[in-house]
Design a protein around this motif. Structure first.
Motif, PDB file in Angstrom:
ATOM      1  N   SER A 151       0.837  -1.209   0.000  1.00  0.00           N
ATOM      2  CA  SER A 151       0.000   0.000   0.000  1.00  0.00           C
ATOM      3  C   SER A 151       0.867   1.252   0.000  1.00  0.00           C
ATOM      4  O   SER A 151       0.576   2.219  -0.705  1.00  0.00           O
ATOM      5  CB  SER A 151      -0.903   0.038   1.226  1.00  0.00           C
ATOM      6  OG  SER A 151      -1.755  -1.069   1.232  1.00  0.00           O
ATOM      7  N   ASP A 202      -5.802  -0.623  -4.703  1.00  0.00           N
ATOM      8  CA  ASP A 202      -5.207  -1.190  -3.493  1.00  0.00           C
ATOM      9  C   ASP A 202      -6.148  -2.213  -2.852  1.00  0.00           C
ATOM     10  O   ASP A 202      -7.059  -1.842  -2.123  1.00  0.00           O
ATOM     11  CB  ASP A 202      -4.870  -0.083  -2.493  1.00  0.00           C
ATOM     12  CG  ASP A 202      -4.024  -0.605  -1.336  1.00  0.00           C
ATOM     13  OD1 ASP A 202      -3.711  -1.813  -1.317  1.00  0.00           O
ATOM     14  OD2 ASP A 202      -3.688   0.203  -0.447  1.00  0.00           O
ATOM     15  N   GLU A 203      -5.923  -3.475  -3.141  1.00  0.00           N
ATOM     16  CA  GLU A 203      -6.759  -4.557  -2.601  1.00  0.00           C
ATOM     17  C   GLU A 203      -8.244  -4.223  -2.681  1.00  0.00           C
ATOM     18  O   GLU A 203      -8.967  -4.307  -1.694  1.00  0.00           O
ATOM     19  CB  GLU A 203      -6.378  -4.857  -1.153  1.00  0.00           C
ATOM     20  CG  GLU A 203      -4.950  -5.369  -1.053  1.00  0.00           C
ATOM     21  CD  GLU A 203      -4.639  -5.967   0.306  1.00  0.00           C
ATOM     22  OE1 GLU A 203      -5.535  -6.626   0.871  1.00  0.00           O
ATOM     23  OE2 GLU A 203      -3.517  -5.767   0.795  1.00  0.00           O
TER      24      GLU A 203
HETATM   25 MG   LIG Z   1      -2.219  -2.583   2.171  1.00  0.00          MG
END
Ligand SMILES: [Mg+2]
Ligand SMILES: Nc1ncnc2c1ncn2[C@@H]1O[C@H](COP(=O)(O)OP(=O)(O)OP(=O)(O)O)[C@@H](O)[C@H]1O
Lengths: 248, 280
Positions: free
Chosen positions: A49, A169-170
């Motif tokens: 991240s 991000d995910e």
């Molecule tokens: Mg992360």
């Protein structure tokens, strides 16, 4: 002639970043070509991240260089607003504005940041919502939408700025298995249209199918990388093997 | 449109708004009727208790009532203006308290804490004795009568309380909202204006009304500075009449005026608090 189209759109060179005394990125380098889909995988806390956030300057880096379309972002004279118009970001928790409808969420930035004409923005916003298969949900508030629907609004909101690069991000990590698919379909379509995408993901199947390149990070370093077919078949580093065995 | 927004943001409260609304309205009406009864009977009872013969006292009260009401009007006027100034300044100071520039943040914090932890009476004395009785700008002379200075004193404490409310409200919004706006290239100013403030506006309303209710209660302090507001006039009336048995009914009359004005505000505040307490 090395024109812009052959240069990598994102070039990351030896980036270091610490939070206080905790080193989070310890010399990360990678190049992402225009239209490429780069997937970043790795254990929790390995700095995935943080790396994405460095790319759109949400987090300043300590050392190294990040070039977006050949423009250095690690400089005090960086115009963050210009950079962020080029680089869109979608978060795990959607982060929609809860007091605005889906349509308004998509329209806000083009109107207030790009100062575009409201009527034109609305037409485009409706088209974007249609593209992410949310026709009919224009006037719904985020709280009335499912996680998958909210995430697709978030993607449309980011696309409304016409970015050159999209960071994910995910984005499916908070969704239940059925809705994961609808979001992945949307991202795949974007990739097929030629959007440059950088994804942090745990969806190995998706990385294998849609990704052009897979990067494995551990302890703030890229341990191993390669085209998905090769990577998943031949990854040799013990830490990569361990991670893949756990997750597959 | 606004209505629409409100309903959608709080589906629970929207769904149950009919019985809740009715309950609140009933409570409000009951409260108001109660306060009217109080305003009429308390002075009467006071008059009765004080003299045993209510007629003479009542007449005297009736004679002075218009003037006392006028004085009370000044209390209201001071509270309105102080609320206006205090709110505008307090919102600015509150936003400064979350500034990214550290000296701005610290200065705003220091100003807030200083005025918030100083008794209003001291602020009033400061306003009274530190300010000149008139301001001169060349030929322009602006008189600063005591009531204007008093307003300034009240504004300062209102400002500090509002600043705290605003800071708390802004900080209650998750940082992910700031981040999302930042990633969309919003300026900090637009982020505050379009994303953060609209989300915390409603929760700031009840404490803001509370602060106002407390401030209106402190306006009689201005009588110490010789402002001709409700309390000053009541006191003058009593001393002009020279009858000690008027003390109780006159003060009760003034008390009742404040009560009738403030009680509905506090009921309304309570109602808003309950309504906004229910989040999605
Ligand atoms: Mg992360
Ligand atoms: N703003 C911050 N301040 C201090 N430490 C931070 C901050 N952001 C991240 N970290 C730390 O940096 C490390 C890497 O975090 P990061 O979020 O980049 O990991 P990640 O690979 O995305 O993990 P996950 O898979 O759990 O999302 C963690 O140890 C985290 O605690």
């Amino acid at each position: 002639m090395t024109d812009a189209s052959t240069l990598p759109i994102v070039r990351i060179v030896d980036v270091h970043k610490s939070f206080g005394l905790v080193p989070v990125l310890q010399g990360v380098s990678l190049d992402i070509a225009r239209g490429e889909v780069a997937c970043i995988i790795g254990p929790s806390g390995s700095g995935k991240s943080t790396l994405l956030r460095c790319i759109n300057a949400l987090v300043p880096i300590d050392q190294g260089s990040i070039l977006i379309e050949n423009e250095e972002i690690n400089t005090p004279s960086l115009d963050k607003l210009t950079l962020r118009r080029k680089v869109g970001m979608v978060f795990q928790q959607y982060n929609l504005f809860p007091h605005r409808t889906a349509l308004q969420n998509v329209m806000m930035a083009p109107i207030h940041v790009l100062k575009q004409d409201k009527a034109a923005v609305e037409t485009r916003a409706r088209a974007l919502l249609k593209k992410v298969r949310l026709e009919g949900k224009e006037d719904s508030f985020p709280g009335e939408l499912s996680g998958g629907q909210q995430q697709r609004v978030a993607i449309a909101r980011s696309l409304a700025m016409n970015p050159k690069v999209m960071l994910f991000d995910e984005v499916t990590a908070a969704l239940d298995p059925e809705t994961v698919k609808e979001v992945l379909v949307t991202i795949r379509e974007l990739a097929e249209e030629g959007m440059t995408c950088v994804l942090v993901t745990h969806e190995m199947g998706f990385a294998r199918e849609v990704g052009n390149h897979v990067y494995f990070t551990d302890k703030g370093k890229i341990v191993e990388h390669g085209p998905p077919a090769e990577f998943f078949a031949n990854a040799s580093h013990p830490r990569t093997r361990e991670f893949l065995n756990q997750i597959l | 449109m606004t209505q629409h927004t409100v309903e959608h943001q709080h589906p629970l409260s929207a769904r149950s708004s009919v019985p809740r609304g009715r309950l609140a309205r009933t409570a409000l009406t009951a409260g108001f009727v109660l306060s009217v009864i109080v305003v009429v009977t308390v002075p009467l009872y006071g008059a009765y208790a004080a003299t045993g013969t209510s007629a003479g006292t009542l007449e005297t009260l009736a004679k002075w009532a218009p003037l006392i009401l006028l004085g009370f009007g000044l209390n209201l006027l001071m509270s309105f203006i102080a609320m206006g100034i205090g709110t505008v300044a307090g919102v600015g100071l509150g936003i400064a308290q979350v500034s990214q520039v550290s000296w701005v943040r610290r200065a705003a914090w220091a100003a807030t804490e200083m005025f918030r932890n100083t008794p209003t009476l001291i602020l009033l004395f400061m306003a009274m004795f530190l300010l000149p009785f008139e301001l001169r700008f060349g030929d322009l002379v602006i008189a600063l009568p005591p009531w204007l200075k008093a307003i300034l004193g009240f504004s300062l404490s209102m400002m500090a309380y509002v600043s705290e409310i605003v800071r708390g409200g802004l900080q209650s919004i998750p940082t992910t909202q700031w981040e999302a706006a930042e990633a969309l290239a919003f300026t900090r100013r637009d982020t505050l204006r379009l994303v953060i403030i609209p989300q915390c506006f409603k929760q700031m309303l009840p404490p803001w009304m509370n602060v106002y209710a407390i401030m209106i209660m402190s306006t009689p302090l201005a009588s110490i500075l010789g402002v001709h507001e409700g309390l000053t006039i009541t006191r003058s009336a009593i001393s002009a009449e020279g009858q000690p048995e008027l003390l109780a009914p006159f003060y009760l009359f003034l008390l009742a005026l404040f009560f009738v004005y403030s009680y509905p505000i506090s009921l309304w505040t309570l109602r808003l608090e309950r309504r906004y307490a229910i989040k999605h």
